[in-house]
Design an enzyme around this catalytic site. Structure first.
Site, mmCIF file in Angstrom:
data_model
loop_
_atom_site.group_PDB
_atom_site.id
_atom_site.type_symbol
_atom_site.label_atom_id
_atom_site.label_comp_id
_atom_site.label_asym_id
_atom_site.label_seq_id
_atom_site.Cartn_x
_atom_site.Cartn_y
_atom_site.Cartn_z
ATOM 1 N N ASP A 31 26.107 19.181 52.083
ATOM 2 C CA ASP A 31 27.476 18.681 52.120
ATOM 3 C C ASP A 31 28.097 18.527 50.736
ATOM 4 O OD1 ASP A 31 27.274 18.583 54.887
ATOM 5 O OD2 ASP A 31 26.752 16.455 54.913
ATOM 6 N N HIS A 80 27.138 16.011 57.454
ATOM 7 C CA HIS A 80 26.059 15.921 58.439
ATOM 8 C C HIS A 80 25.617 14.476 58.593
ATOM 9 C CE1 HIS A 80 25.682 20.195 57.367
ATOM 10 N NE2 HIS A 80 24.907 20.349 58.433
#
Length: 155
Positions: A31, A80
């Protein structure tokens, strides 16, 4: 309890935490687009079996190709969240780890949020005192998007 039994229990607890940390490091690395962090969780002889629509990737070169040529170009941003982590040891240096993941993100070129739910099943090994992923199998359960959005490899 003997000292050997106590040491084995401590080792198992430390190993479990190290294995669970792999899932978090994966999320942060992916991410935040931190290549070094992301690569640090994989053994060189790893397999990342994402499956359709992206494919499978082997070794560090395959992981880097997946990131730079397929996934990061497909996702403009992502976050996530993992849950339901279960670790089962087959011996002191091998385990299977399973977790569920929810990923919210923006596909490249889309202003709309998308939602993916999946399960990651990892074969992990301890080598030289370090736990890393040897194989990750990804099963995508759902991909919820807005009209016109598709989950696919970038062209």
């Amino acid at each position: 309890m003997s000292i050997d039994e106590l040491q084995a229990k401590i080792d198992r607890l430390e190993s479990r935490q190290a294995i669970e940390d792999l899932a978090s490091t994966y999320c942060h690395g992916f991410d935040k687009r931190d290549e070094a962090r992301f690569l640090s969780i994989w053994w060189e002889d790893c397999v990342w079996a994402i499956g359709p629509p992206f494919g499978d990737f082997a070794g560090h070169a395959g992981i880097l190709s997946a990131l730079h040529d397929v996934l990061w170009p497909a996702w403009g941003m992502s976050q996530h969240i993992t849950s339901n982590q279960v670790v089962e040891f087959t011996d002191p240096d091998h385990a299977t780890a399973c977790c569920d993941v929810d990923c919210t993100g923006l596909l490249s070129g889309s202003p709309n949020a998308t939602f993916v739910g999946a399960t990651y099943t990892d074969q992990v090994e301890r080598r030289g005192g370090l736990w890393k992923i040897r194989r990750r199998d990804v099963v995508i359960h759902y991909f919820n998007s807005f009209e016109g959005d598709t989950l696919s490899k970038p062209e």
